[in-house]
Design an enzyme around this catalytic site. Structure first.
Site, short mmCIF file in Angstrom:
data_model
loop_
_atom_site.label_atom_id
_atom_site.label_comp_id
_atom_site.label_asym_id
_atom_site.label_seq_id
_atom_site.Cartn_x
_atom_site.Cartn_y
_atom_site.Cartn_z
N TYR A 51 -15.47 16.03 -15.95
CA TYR A 51 -14.83 17.33 -15.49
C TYR A 51 -13.27 17.24 -15.44
CZ TYR A 51 -19.51 18.69 -13.87
OH TYR A 51 -20.92 19.20 -13.85
N GLY A 52 -12.61 18.29 -15.62
CA GLY A 52 -11.05 18.33 -15.42
C GLY A 52 -10.45 17.59 -16.84
#
Length: 304
Positions: A51-52
């Protein structure tokens, strides 16, 4: 708070999805969301190494945990296996990925460590042995599975029982009012094995917020096209039922959709994300919203 599977983890009734951190929410805004969630009584964060942009979400959470202190007040769940730079569930990859996540999270332990998706190229015994080693070393408290079939989940649990390895305590499947395949095979398996369910896409990529009601007005969210895909006859029935129940409770459509999911058998806490503290309000409100049996049945009927 709800006990997670056969663990001693007590978790809040809304699992805060942190997939938007370092994606549609920068660090300052992400920290504001985290503060608002914790202030409301929330204690359960869901992230992943992927994620990110790869590590970004974990880094933001780690900076917040360090700034805030009181690490043991927060249950941190992260995942391994889906990021191209740390792909798969081999023992070597799990071990390396866990160290990377611990460093980014600025902590000495992960409360709940997921196999992000099944890796059929790696023997389940190898994967589970690696997870077990992390648990025995104190670097991981409990393990869980995401995106597993009922057959593979059952096989993994059988291996853990046979070999004395740490056992999965939770499953993270795709499940919400308009995605109910989970109920057919996975739900009976989860119930029989004593696991808890933490559904992702709990708001159907935003559709169950009630924000997307016309293909001609898709909105500005990156998820808008996927949300609009649910806008068929069935989707309109679901929205109509949600509108009616939301009006009766003076609540939002999103709160009602999450409240329905929270009371489903095996579900401990739905996962939902917020890009701003303002978006968090309706998510948190779902935890205290109690639907009647008739309201739950009306939503069941509309979503069949």
């Amino acid at each position: 708070m709800t006990k997670l599977g056969n663990s001693d983890l007590d978790v809040y009734g809304l699992n805060l999805g942190c997939n938007v951190f370092n994606f549609t929410a920068d660090e300052e805004t992400s920290h504001a969301v985290l503060e608002a969630y914790a202030s409301a009584g929330g204690n359960f964060l869901d992230t992943a190494d992927v994620y990110g942009g790869g590590g970004g979400s974990e880094t933001i959470i780690g900076n917040w945990l360090t700034k805030r202190g009181r690490r043991d007040d927060i249950v941190v769940a992260t995942k391994v296996g889906a990021w191209e730079q740390r792909k798969g569930l081999s023992a070597a990859n799990i071990t390396a990925a866990a160290e990377d996540s611990l460093r980014r999270l600025q902590t000495d332990h992960i409360d709940l460590y997921y196999a992000h998706k099944d890796d059929q190229d790696t023997p389940l015994e190898e994967t589970l042995s690696a997870f077990d080693s992390l648990v025995r070393a104190g670097k991981v408290r409990y393990i869980a599975a995401s995106n597993y079939s009922a057959e593979r989940l059952t096989e993994a649990l059988s291996i853990s029982d046979r070999e004395g390895y740490a056992r999965y305590v939770a499953l993270q499947p795709h499940y919400n009012l308009v995605e109910r395949d989970y109920e057919t095979d996975l739900a009976p398996t989860v119930s029989r094995e004593g696991l808890s369910t933490l559904p992702y896409f709990a708001l159907a990529k935003g559709f169950l917020t009630g924000k997307y009601r016309s293909a001609d007005e898709p909105g500005d969210s990156p998820r808008a096209p996927r949300a609009i895909a649910y806008l068929d006859d069935r989707g309109e029935r679901v929205l109509a039922a949600l509108d009616s129940i939301a009006s009766a409770h003076g609540a939002s459509v999103a709160s009602v959709a999450l409240a329905w999911l929270r009371v489903q058998p095996t579900v401990a806490a739905p996962i939902a994300s917020a890009r701003t503290p303002e978006q968090l309000t309706d998510l948190v409100a779902s935890v205290a919203l109690e639907l009647t049996g008739a309201e739950v049945e009306a939503l069941n009927k509309a979503s069949v």
